[in-house]
Design a protein around this motif. Structure first.
Motif, PDB file in Angstrom:
ATOM      1  N   ARG A 160      -5.200  -9.911 -18.493  1.00  0.00           N
ATOM      2  CA  ARG A 160      -5.023  -9.266 -19.680  1.00  0.00           C
ATOM      3  C   ARG A 160      -5.550  -7.897 -19.627  1.00  0.00           C
ATOM      4  NH1 ARG A 160      -9.989 -11.910 -20.766  1.00  0.00           N
ATOM      5  NH2 ARG A 160     -10.967  -9.887 -19.943  1.00  0.00           N
ATOM      6  N   ASP A 161      -5.995  -7.628 -19.011  1.00  0.00           N
ATOM      7  CA  ASP A 161      -6.634  -5.861 -18.333  1.00  0.00           C
ATOM      8  C   ASP A 161      -5.625  -4.987 -18.290  1.00  0.00           C
ATOM      9  OD1 ASP A 161      -9.292  -7.050 -19.963  1.00  0.00           O
ATOM     10  OD2 ASP A 161      -9.421  -6.786 -18.177  1.00  0.00           O
ATOM     11  N   PHE A 162      -4.780  -5.497 -18.080  1.00  0.00           N
ATOM     12  CA  PHE A 162      -3.206  -4.580 -17.130  1.00  0.00           C
ATOM     13  C   PHE A 162      -1.866  -5.012 -17.772  1.00  0.00           C
ATOM     14  CE2 PHE A 162      -6.478  -4.614 -13.842  1.00  0.00           C
ATOM     15  CZ  PHE A 162      -7.047  -3.744 -13.328  1.00  0.00           C
ATOM     16  N   VAL A 163      -0.744  -3.970 -18.231  1.00  0.00           N
ATOM     17  CA  VAL A 163       0.436  -3.574 -18.068  1.00  0.00           C
ATOM     18  C   VAL A 163       1.431  -3.717 -16.672  1.00  0.00           C
ATOM     19  CG1 VAL A 163       0.329  -1.767 -19.297  1.00  0.00           C
ATOM     20  CG2 VAL A 163       2.140  -3.539 -19.740  1.00  0.00           C
ATOM     21  N   PRO A 164       2.254  -4.776 -16.535  1.00  0.00           N
ATOM     22  CA  PRO A 164       2.812  -4.602 -15.299  1.00  0.00           C
ATOM     23  C   PRO A 164       4.262  -3.542 -15.782  1.00  0.00           C
ATOM     24  CG  PRO A 164       3.605  -6.393 -16.449  1.00  0.00           C
ATOM     25  CD  PRO A 164       2.824  -6.201 -17.021  1.00  0.00           C
ATOM     26  N   VAL A 165       4.203  -2.087 -14.637  1.00  0.00           N
ATOM     27  CA  VAL A 165       5.155  -1.217 -15.233  1.00  0.00           C
ATOM     28  C   VAL A 165       6.063  -1.284 -13.946  1.00  0.00           C
ATOM     29  CG1 VAL A 165       5.935   0.638 -13.987  1.00  0.00           C
ATOM     30  CG2 VAL A 165       3.381   0.318 -15.310  1.00  0.00           C
ATOM     31  N   ILE A 166       5.987  -2.068 -12.308  1.00  0.00           N
ATOM     32  CA  ILE A 166       7.909  -2.631 -11.799  1.00  0.00           C
ATOM     33  C   ILE A 166       7.059  -2.616 -10.393  1.00  0.00           C
ATOM     34  CG2 ILE A 166       7.631  -0.104  -9.985  1.00  0.00           C
ATOM     35  CD1 ILE A 166      10.679  -0.408 -10.713  1.00  0.00           C
ATOM     36  N   ASN A 167       7.354  -3.329  -9.891  1.00  0.00           N
ATOM     37  CA  ASN A 167       7.208  -4.176  -8.392  1.00  0.00           C
ATOM     38  C   ASN A 167       8.207  -3.776  -7.557  1.00  0.00           C
ATOM     39  OD1 ASN A 167       7.131  -5.639  -6.106  1.00  0.00           O
ATOM     40  ND2 ASN A 167       7.860  -7.523  -6.789  1.00  0.00           N
ATOM     41  N   VAL A 168       7.740  -2.847  -6.925  1.00  0.00           N
ATOM     42  CA  VAL A 168       8.303  -1.906  -5.914  1.00  0.00           C
ATOM     43  C   VAL A 168       8.766  -2.701  -4.562  1.00  0.00           C
ATOM     44  CG1 VAL A 168       7.404   0.211  -3.761  1.00  0.00           C
ATOM     45  CG2 VAL A 168       6.420   0.144  -5.983  1.00  0.00           C
ATOM     46  N   GLY A 169       8.137  -3.178  -3.964  1.00  0.00           N
ATOM     47  CA  GLY A 169       8.468  -4.623  -2.924  1.00  0.00           C
ATOM     48  C   GLY A 169       7.782  -5.252  -2.570  1.00  0.00           C
ATOM     49  N   TYR A 170       8.396  -6.008  -0.806  1.00  0.00           N
ATOM     50  CA  TYR A 170       7.871  -6.914  -0.722  1.00  0.00           C
ATOM     51  C   TYR A 170       6.974  -6.786   0.998  1.00  0.00           C
ATOM     52  CZ  TYR A 170       8.348 -10.108  -4.374  1.00  0.00           C
ATOM     53  OH  TYR A 170       9.007 -10.309  -5.239  1.00  0.00           O
ATOM     54  N   ALA A 171       5.489  -7.130   0.667  1.00  0.00           N
ATOM     55  CA  ALA A 171       4.996  -6.205   2.929  1.00  0.00           C
ATOM     56  C   ALA A 171       5.056  -7.920   2.894  1.00  0.00           C
ATOM     57  CB  ALA A 171       3.862  -5.965   2.761  1.00  0.00           C
ATOM     58  N   THR A 172       5.943  -7.561   4.503  1.00  0.00           N
ATOM     59  CA  THR A 172       5.466  -8.903   5.218  1.00  0.00           C
ATOM     60  C   THR A 172       4.375  -9.091   6.568  1.00  0.00           C
ATOM     61  OG1 THR A 172       7.723  -9.790   5.740  1.00  0.00           O
ATOM     62  CG2 THR A 172       6.484 -10.034   7.314  1.00  0.00           C
ATOM     63  N   SER A 173       3.918 -10.344   6.980  1.00  0.00           N
ATOM     64  CA  SER A 173       1.950  -9.938   7.711  1.00  0.00           C
ATOM     65  C   SER A 173       2.539 -10.472   9.056  1.00  0.00           C
ATOM     66  CB  SER A 173       1.413 -10.765   6.738  1.00  0.00           C
ATOM     67  OG  SER A 173       0.418 -10.516   5.314  1.00  0.00           O
ATOM     68  N   VAL A 174       2.073 -10.370   9.866  1.00  0.00           N
ATOM     69  CA  VAL A 174       2.297 -10.165  11.581  1.00  0.00           C
ATOM     70  C   VAL A 174       0.711 -10.538  11.735  1.00  0.00           C
ATOM     71  CG1 VAL A 174       2.400  -7.667  12.002  1.00  0.00           C
ATOM     72  CG2 VAL A 174       3.621  -9.133  13.263  1.00  0.00           C
ATOM     73  N   VAL A 175       0.943 -11.980  12.581  1.00  0.00           N
ATOM     74  CA  VAL A 175      -0.815 -11.709  13.705  1.00  0.00           C
ATOM     75  C   VAL A 175      -0.497 -10.471  14.656  1.00  0.00           C
ATOM     76  CG1 VAL A 175      -2.148 -13.442  14.946  1.00  0.00           C
ATOM     77  CG2 VAL A 175       0.054 -14.124  12.773  1.00  0.00           C
ATOM     78  N   VAL A 176      -1.389  -9.771  14.786  1.00  0.00           N
ATOM     79  CA  VAL A 176      -1.296  -9.354  16.489  1.00  0.00           C
ATOM     80  C   VAL A 176      -2.688  -9.516  17.177  1.00  0.00           C
ATOM     81  CG1 VAL A 176       0.131  -7.757  15.391  1.00  0.00           C
ATOM     82  CG2 VAL A 176      -2.544  -7.662  15.237  1.00  0.00           C
ATOM     83  N   VAL A 177      -2.653  -9.869  18.248  1.00  0.00           N
ATOM     84  CA  VAL A 177      -3.684  -9.722  19.517  1.00  0.00           C
ATOM     85  C   VAL A 177      -3.896  -8.996  20.132  1.00  0.00           C
ATOM     86  CG1 VAL A 177      -4.215 -12.629  19.061  1.00  0.00           C
ATOM     87  CG2 VAL A 177      -2.970 -10.432  21.084  1.00  0.00           C
ATOM     88  N   ASN A 178      -5.515  -8.499  20.512  1.00  0.00           N
ATOM     89  CA  ASN A 178      -5.491  -7.216  21.229  1.00  0.00           C
ATOM     90  C   ASN A 178      -4.892  -8.169  22.905  1.00  0.00           C
ATOM     91  OD1 ASN A 178      -7.205  -6.273  23.997  1.00  0.00           O
ATOM     92  ND2 ASN A 178      -7.899  -5.471  22.438  1.00  0.00           N
TER      93      ASN A 178
END
Length: 318
Positions: free
Chosen positions: A108-126
């Protein structure tokens, strides 16, 4: 003479005439600490926007509360087009379900402007951890319940919820250690204060390339071109899950539609330039673009999706 004076008195002064937008610096609030994926992308977009609009664009980090501090500041800024918020699934939608008593409404408190893109998540370990695959991680966690620590950008953050989704699917118990931001989480991972972390490829890639962390799996339904040897979660033996995160720009509610439209047109053109596409490919990002209403649809679908996930995991605050 009286009529002439009255006519000139009616005409607006220079100070009253509407200024051409933008006539002063535009501020983009990033509700996370420097160094994270959102910060990196916001700075790239801000620089390109400044060039196209012949304006000054200032990127301002306001971290804290898994995005709440920066979001609240943007929600209550004047709706004049001079304050924008770099919003993500993490800071805009997930936190709304995982944090109690928000001082704003993310829809409600924001108006959308543009979707820039999507980020992919990766699982990492030491990289010092004797674990080379997701199945080895699961086996170790089952044999040592609660002994593996994982970093997040804060309680209610995307990597907190992502890790809990994974742990639920795998039937394991991990110990959550929240930090102030992504960069702090990676420092803890490199120092072996925590043993694993979920994060965007954008921020994880430098550590992977340096051999400091080991990628185990990507949390999407197809492999990343940047990590072609890293399997998807389904290929690693767990049910398919796609928790990619959108990243975009929103403005305070009641921002004039003509300004939103101008920003959208300008940014959509920027996103479809070859140099932008090349940069996003190098960051492991999937380009989006489109209209403001396209982002609105994404926001509402994402809101419903994460509401169900957070409820199922029992992470909804009282």
């Amino acid at each position: 003479m009286t009529l002439c004076v009255a006519l000139f008195a009616w005409l607006p002064t220079a100070a009253q005439l509407p200024a051409e937008y933008p006539s002063r610096p535009i501020r983009i609030i990033v509700p996370s600490a420097p160094g994270g994926a959102g910060d990196v992308i916001a700075r790239f977009v801000g620089e390109a926007l400044a060039t196209e609009l012949h304006a000054t664009v200032i990127v301002e980090n306001r971290a804290g509360g898994s995005g709440v501090i920066g979001n609240d500041l943007a929600a209550h800024a004047p709706p004049d087009g001079y304050t924008l918020l770099f919003a993500t699934s993490a800071t805009h939608i997930i936190s709304a379900h995982a944090i109690a008593k928000l001082p704003y409404d993310p829809l409600r408190d924001f108006v959308p402007v543009i979707n820039v893109g999507y980020a992919t998540s990766v699982v990492v370990v030491n990289s010092a951890l004797p674990i080379a695959s997701l199945q080895e991680l699961i086996a170790y966690a089952r044999a040592h319940p609660g002994e593996l620590n994982y970093a997040s950008s804060g309680t209610g953050s995307a990597n907190h919820i992502d890790t809990e989704v994974f742990a639920s699917l795998a039937g394991i118990r991990l110990t959550h250690v929240p930090y102030r931001g992504t960069a702090d989480g990676y420092r803890a991972l490199l120092n072996n204060e925590v043993q694993l972390m979920f994060g965007a490829i954008t921020s994880a890639l430098p550590y992977i390339e340096a051999g400091r962390v080991r990628p185990l799996v990507v949390l999407v339904d197809r492999r990343s071109p940047l990590l072609p040897d890293v399997p998807t979660i389904a290929q690693a033996g767990l049910p398919s899950v796609d928790v990619r995160k959108w990243l975009g720009l929103v403005a305070p509610a009641a921002t004039p539609p003509r300004i939103v439209e101008r920003l959208n047109r300008t940014l959509d053109a920027i996103l479809h330039e070859p140099k932008t596409r090349s940069w996003m490919d190098r960051q492991g990002l999937e380009l989006a673009g489109g209209s403001a209403s396209d982002l609105d649809a994404v926001l509402r679908a994402d809101f419903a999706k994460w509401d169900g996930l957070v409820r199922r995991l029992g992470l909804r605050p009282e």
